[in-house]
Design a protein around this motif. Structure first.
Motif, PDB file in Angstrom:
ATOM      1  N   LEU A  30      14.046  14.319 -38.923  1.00  0.00           N
ATOM      2  CA  LEU A  30      15.060  13.387 -39.012  1.00  0.00           C
ATOM      3  C   LEU A  30      15.648  12.517 -38.261  1.00  0.00           C
ATOM      4  O   LEU A  30      15.964  12.917 -36.897  1.00  0.00           O
ATOM      5  CB  LEU A  30      16.212  14.288 -39.674  1.00  0.00           C
ATOM      6  CG  LEU A  30      17.457  13.800 -40.600  1.00  0.00           C
ATOM      7  CD1 LEU A  30      16.797  13.190 -41.914  1.00  0.00           C
ATOM      8  CD2 LEU A  30      18.414  14.643 -40.993  1.00  0.00           C
ATOM      9  N   TYR A  31      15.765  11.210 -38.192  1.00  0.00           N
ATOM     10  CA  TYR A  31      16.333  10.173 -37.426  1.00  0.00           C
ATOM     11  C   TYR A  31      14.998   9.994 -36.375  1.00  0.00           C
ATOM     12  O   TYR A  31      15.339   9.316 -35.452  1.00  0.00           O
ATOM     13  CB  TYR A  31      17.361  10.697 -36.575  1.00  0.00           C
ATOM     14  CG  TYR A  31      18.519  10.899 -37.476  1.00  0.00           C
ATOM     15  CD1 TYR A  31      19.017  10.133 -38.750  1.00  0.00           C
ATOM     16  CD2 TYR A  31      19.236  11.940 -37.519  1.00  0.00           C
ATOM     17  CE1 TYR A  31      20.160  10.424 -39.495  1.00  0.00           C
ATOM     18  CE2 TYR A  31      20.618  12.331 -38.311  1.00  0.00           C
ATOM     19  CZ  TYR A  31      20.987  11.645 -39.140  1.00  0.00           C
ATOM     20  OH  TYR A  31      21.758  11.884 -40.048  1.00  0.00           O
TER      21      TYR A  31
ATOM     22  N   TYR B 161      22.150   7.031 -45.003  1.00  0.00           N
ATOM     23  CA  TYR B 161      23.339   7.041 -44.065  1.00  0.00           C
ATOM     24  C   TYR B 161      23.576   5.645 -43.672  1.00  0.00           C
ATOM     25  O   TYR B 161      24.969   5.087 -43.779  1.00  0.00           O
ATOM     26  CB  TYR B 161      22.801   7.905 -42.652  1.00  0.00           C
ATOM     27  CG  TYR B 161      24.094   7.788 -41.497  1.00  0.00           C
ATOM     28  CD1 TYR B 161      25.088   8.912 -41.637  1.00  0.00           C
ATOM     29  CD2 TYR B 161      23.902   7.043 -40.571  1.00  0.00           C
ATOM     30  CE1 TYR B 161      25.634   9.059 -40.546  1.00  0.00           C
ATOM     31  CE2 TYR B 161      25.045   7.016 -39.598  1.00  0.00           C
ATOM     32  CZ  TYR B 161      26.082   7.992 -39.756  1.00  0.00           C
ATOM     33  OH  TYR B 161      26.992   8.188 -38.447  1.00  0.00           O
ATOM     34  N   ARG B 162      22.637   4.894 -43.418  1.00  0.00           N
ATOM     35  CA  ARG B 162      22.788   3.138 -43.058  1.00  0.00           C
ATOM     36  C   ARG B 162      23.511   2.768 -44.455  1.00  0.00           C
ATOM     37  O   ARG B 162      24.273   1.871 -44.436  1.00  0.00           O
ATOM     38  CB  ARG B 162      21.493   2.843 -43.151  1.00  0.00           C
ATOM     39  CG  ARG B 162      20.706   2.836 -41.973  1.00  0.00           C
ATOM     40  CD  ARG B 162      19.396   1.942 -41.722  1.00  0.00           C
ATOM     41  NE  ARG B 162      19.640   0.706 -41.472  1.00  0.00           N
ATOM     42  CZ  ARG B 162      19.882  -0.069 -40.142  1.00  0.00           C
ATOM     43  NH1 ARG B 162      19.258   0.741 -39.155  1.00  0.00           N
ATOM     44  NH2 ARG B 162      19.812  -1.254 -40.048  1.00  0.00           N
TER      45      ARG B 162
ATOM     46  N   TRP C  16      20.666  -4.059 -37.000  1.00  0.00           N
ATOM     47  CA  TRP C  16      20.941  -3.158 -36.039  1.00  0.00           C
ATOM     48  C   TRP C  16      19.875  -1.813 -36.066  1.00  0.00           C
ATOM     49  O   TRP C  16      19.687  -1.537 -37.357  1.00  0.00           O
ATOM     50  CB  TRP C  16      22.322  -2.670 -36.105  1.00  0.00           C
ATOM     51  CG  TRP C  16      23.048  -1.918 -37.654  1.00  0.00           C
ATOM     52  CD1 TRP C  16      23.102  -2.723 -38.517  1.00  0.00           C
ATOM     53  CD2 TRP C  16      22.934  -0.571 -37.629  1.00  0.00           C
ATOM     54  NE1 TRP C  16      23.449  -1.657 -39.437  1.00  0.00           N
ATOM     55  CE2 TRP C  16      23.513  -0.526 -38.901  1.00  0.00           C
ATOM     56  CE3 TRP C  16      22.768   0.522 -36.967  1.00  0.00           C
ATOM     57  CZ2 TRP C  16      23.690   0.847 -39.389  1.00  0.00           C
ATOM     58  CZ3 TRP C  16      22.958   1.820 -37.456  1.00  0.00           C
ATOM     59  CH2 TRP C  16      23.592   2.015 -38.772  1.00  0.00           C
TER      60      TRP C  16
ATOM     61  N   GLY D 237      11.944   1.766 -43.360  1.00  0.00           N
ATOM     62  CA  GLY D 237      12.814   1.535 -44.501  1.00  0.00           C
ATOM     63  C   GLY D 237      14.194   1.320 -44.404  1.00  0.00           C
ATOM     64  O   GLY D 237      14.863   2.138 -43.552  1.00  0.00           O
ATOM     65  N   VAL D 238      14.908   0.354 -45.304  1.00  0.00           N
ATOM     66  CA  VAL D 238      16.236   0.100 -45.046  1.00  0.00           C
ATOM     67  C   VAL D 238      16.851  -0.165 -46.552  1.00  0.00           C
ATOM     68  O   VAL D 238      16.045  -0.132 -47.406  1.00  0.00           O
ATOM     69  CB  VAL D 238      16.682  -1.191 -44.055  1.00  0.00           C
ATOM     70  CG1 VAL D 238      16.125  -0.969 -42.642  1.00  0.00           C
ATOM     71  CG2 VAL D 238      16.085  -2.290 -44.711  1.00  0.00           C
TER      72      VAL D 238
ATOM     73  N   ALA E 266      20.397  11.945 -44.798  1.00  0.00           N
ATOM     74  CA  ALA E 266      18.880  11.338 -44.521  1.00  0.00           C
ATOM     75  C   ALA E 266      19.177  10.012 -44.181  1.00  0.00           C
ATOM     76  O   ALA E 266      20.126   9.184 -44.322  1.00  0.00           O
ATOM     77  CB  ALA E 266      18.298  10.952 -45.940  1.00  0.00           C
ATOM     78  N   ARG E 267      18.413   9.134 -43.002  1.00  0.00           N
ATOM     79  CA  ARG E 267      18.944   8.354 -42.140  1.00  0.00           C
ATOM     80  C   ARG E 267      18.912   6.872 -43.188  1.00  0.00           C
ATOM     81  O   ARG E 267      20.068   6.253 -42.814  1.00  0.00           O
ATOM     82  CB  ARG E 267      17.884   7.879 -41.061  1.00  0.00           C
ATOM     83  CG  ARG E 267      16.501   7.597 -41.358  1.00  0.00           C
ATOM     84  CD  ARG E 267      15.830   6.902 -40.386  1.00  0.00           C
ATOM     85  NE  ARG E 267      16.406   5.555 -40.285  1.00  0.00           N
ATOM     86  CZ  ARG E 267      15.715   4.530 -41.197  1.00  0.00           C
ATOM     87  NH1 ARG E 267      14.773   4.570 -41.765  1.00  0.00           N
ATOM     88  NH2 ARG E 267      16.343   3.317 -40.852  1.00  0.00           N
ATOM     89  N   ILE E 268      18.251   6.649 -44.107  1.00  0.00           N
ATOM     90  CA  ILE E 268      18.333   5.595 -44.838  1.00  0.00           C
ATOM     91  C   ILE E 268      19.618   5.651 -45.947  1.00  0.00           C
ATOM     92  O   ILE E 268      20.582   4.516 -45.772  1.00  0.00           O
ATOM     93  CB  ILE E 268      17.148   5.181 -45.667  1.00  0.00           C
ATOM     94  CG1 ILE E 268      16.004   4.983 -45.036  1.00  0.00           C
ATOM     95  CG2 ILE E 268      17.444   3.513 -46.410  1.00  0.00           C
ATOM     96  CD1 ILE E 268      14.978   4.394 -45.764  1.00  0.00           C
TER      97      ILE E 268
ATOM     98  N   ASP F 224      21.091  -4.122 -45.762  1.00  0.00           N
ATOM     99  CA  ASP F 224      20.313  -4.321 -44.690  1.00  0.00           C
ATOM    100  C   ASP F 224      19.121  -5.450 -44.831  1.00  0.00           C
ATOM    101  O   ASP F 224      19.090  -6.491 -44.145  1.00  0.00           O
ATOM    102  CB  ASP F 224      19.400  -3.189 -44.288  1.00  0.00           C
ATOM    103  CG  ASP F 224      20.351  -2.031 -43.457  1.00  0.00           C
ATOM    104  OD1 ASP F 224      21.258  -2.378 -42.751  1.00  0.00           O
ATOM    105  OD2 ASP F 224      20.085  -0.807 -43.833  1.00  0.00           O
TER     106      ASP F 224
END
Ligand code: SF4
Lengths: 421, 163
Positions: free
Chosen positions: A192-193, B93-94, A154, A138-139, B89-91, A143
């Motif tokens: 996470l990540y 962050y992006r 990226w 998910g983005v 949380a990564r999304i 993005d």
């Protein structure tokens, strides 16, 4: 250098021989998708870019699912904006009312994603397609805009947690119990990540629908993606739904993992996540009486045919408890049709449940089952944050379709065993 | 990149995007109107307490949940100058970096800084100063690629530069 399955797919799409955890890469994407909430934001961002057309009309997919059939004028405007843009750009895969389904059930079903591909979607549960042996994550909408315009994005190469599945699960235990159990073990930021890479002899015990459910909730452990190895079941699924070629990637035997976890499917019990975090897991039988006002069976987590069949098996010939609303939502039109063919809609309606057209609806507190103050709902969805399904004092308990159906009958959170099943 | 300076509004672990901006408002297309609901399910007074440039401090896994970009966007539109957390949380962050909302991962600072403190974040030096207690903290610097993206003002400009 040894790589995980996710790393191999990323390396391939970045045109590199190898990648390692932490590395920033530009990778080509095979599929970009968005929904009626995230796409309007992406369209606006794309309009600020020099590139005016999408990189590939066949590889950009819009699915209207969160607030459709539109619940109000503002949501109708969102859909209108997506529809106009899709027409303008000549998108091949635009799914609106009558053809739509919840994106994460619909996209694999339509054969739009296969093993070995790299896909991004402007929705956090895009990680679902890892069940097919694809890298999918998910983005955000910006993005999505960049990926729609350029066909690349990226990524930071993730490290991975290896989840070794062993044993055979018991009756009524499904993918939902596996993933809730895992989130209970590692916590909502436990991965996470990172990637959650599932492996081991237990994989073969899981149906594709179980695997979709498991990968769907990888994000609820904070993971970037979840992924399953490709086996006969995967190949059968792909052959039945897709026409495009697929590629099988396997993790190197000496790939490095940040952590390894083993789950014995045989010891799993029906698991419920209490409010207000998916990690607050409790097994059926370990808590007292929790009365419910509503039971929701559906969503991108558990609105597939196996889920509907399980719930129907429990509700067949039984009645939803007085004062409980039971809402059944098949995730796609095809699943809806299959449910009609198998005469399962009748089972639900005779039990006193309602059957809805596909929609995200109550899952995100949109419509079709919003909770009043202090109400409680047992739900097959994936999030139980404060206010997720309605008033901020309402409560959501996450569970499998079997538990949601059994609870609808007893009026309190229960497993099928309480009904003698 | 400039510095951020302001008073701290502090929250706990796992501040999710459903409380940052509840889904019931997501169809609203007007940025200001949408932002008027920022954080209302976790802190109904958020908007009245917040002054432009103020700093939000969270615990672990800030921004978890849905991928909605509306979350960093309503914080940015409300005037938040920076978000500091133990982890993101990564999304989220992006998304924050893609739209140009500065966010800093700094576990010690996030734990020790208190609600109401005055804090300064120097992005270039990677230093967070709690002006109320006088303590300073190191913030992990962004990798060069992200520095470049933030410098040009986010992902849209970055893509345009490459075209
Ligand atoms: S069903 Fe729920 S979690 Fe899934 S895409 Fe829709 S709103 Fe998101």
């Amino acid at each position: 250098m040894a790589m995980t399955m996710s790393q191999k797919i990323l390396a391939k799409h970045a045109g590199l021989d190898e990648v390692k955890a932490g590395q920033l890469i530009m990778a080509k994407v095979d599929l970009v998708h968005g929904n009626d909430i995230t796409t309007p934001v992406a369209i606006r961002e794309m309009k600020k870019m020099k590139q005016e057309t999408v990189f590939d009309k066949d590889k950009v997919v819009f699915v209207m699912d969160h607030f459709v059939p539109n619940k109000d004028i503002t949501s109708a405007k969102c859909t209108q904006m997506c529809r106009n843009f899709a027409t303008e750009q000549g998108l091949k895969n635009y799914f609106d009312v009558g053809k739509m389904g919840i994106e994460h059930a619909l996209i694999p079903e339509q054969g739009l994603i296969v093993a070995g591909e790299l896909s991004v979607g402007a929705d956090s549960h895009t990680c679902t397609y890892g069940a097919l042996g694809a890298f999918s994550t998910g983005v955000g909408s910006t993005d999505m805009a960049a990926a729609m315009a350029t066909g690349e994005l990226w990524f930071k190469v993730p490290a991975a947690i290896k989840v070794n599945l062993v044993g055979k699960k018991q009756k009524w235990i499904s993918g939902k119990d596996v993933i809730l159990h895992l989130i209970g073990e590692i916590g909502v930021d436990g991965a996470l990540y990172q990637s959650l890479e599932f492996t081991g002899p237990g994989v073969g015990e899981l149906s594709m629908d179980d695997r979709f459910t498991i990968c769907n909730m990888a994000i609820e452990a904070g993971a970037k993606n979840g992924i399953f190895p490709v086996d006969d079941k995967t190949v059968d699924y792909i052959n039945a739904h897709a026409t495009k070629p697929y590629t099988v990637y396997e993790a190197d035997p000496d790939a490095e993992y940040a952590r390894e976890i083993t789950i014995d499917l045989g010891s799993l019990k029906s698991t419920v996540s209490f409010p207000h975090l998916p990690e607050n897991t409790h097994e059926i039988g370990s808590f007292g009486e929790i009365k419910i006002d509503q039971s929701v069976i559906g969503s991108c987590t558990n609105g597939r045919i196996q889920d509907i069949r399980e719930a129907a098996e429990i509700l067949r010939g039984r009645k939803v408890a007085p004062n409980v609303r039971c809402i059944v939502i098949p995730a796609t039109q095809e699943i809806y049709l299959e449910m009609l063919k198998e005469d399962l809609a009748r089972v639900f309606i005779e039990a006193g449940a309602v059957v809805s057209t596909p929609t995200c609806g109550p899952c995100l507190g949109g419509y079709m089952g919003i909770l009043a103050p202090h109400e409680r709902c047992v739900s097959t969805t994936n999030r139980n944050f404060v206010g997720r399904m309605g008033d901020t004092t309402s409560e959501v308990y996450l569970a499998s379709p079997a538990v949601a159906a059994a609870s609808a009958v007893t009026g309190r959170i229960s497993g099928p065993a309480e009904l003698g099943l | 990149m400039q510095a951020a300076e302001g008073k701290v509004l502090k929250y706990g672990d796992n501040v999710d995007t459903d409380v940052i901006i509840p889904a019931r408002y997501l169809a609203i297309q007007d940025k200001e109107e949408l932002a008027s609901h920022a954080m209302e399910d976790i802190d109904p007074e958020f908007r009245s307490k917040l002054m432009a440039g103020d700093i939000v401090v969270g615990g672990k896994n800030f921004g978890c949940g849905s991928s909605r970009e509306h979350a960093p966007q309503v914080l940015q539109t409300s005037g938040v100058g920076c978000v500091i957390a133990e982890s993101f949380a990564r999304i989220f962050y992006r998304n924050a970096l893609n739209i140009g909302l500065p966010i800093v991962e700094a576990p010690d600072a996030a734990k020790e800084i208190k609600d109401g403190d005055r804090v300064k974040v120097d992005f270039d030096a990677g230093v967070i100063t709690d002006e109320t207690t006088g303590k300073t903290y190191e913030a992990a610097p962004f990798p060069p690629f992200l520095q470049k993206m933030i410098e040009v003002g986010g992902l849209v400009n970055y893509v345009n530069e490459k075209m």
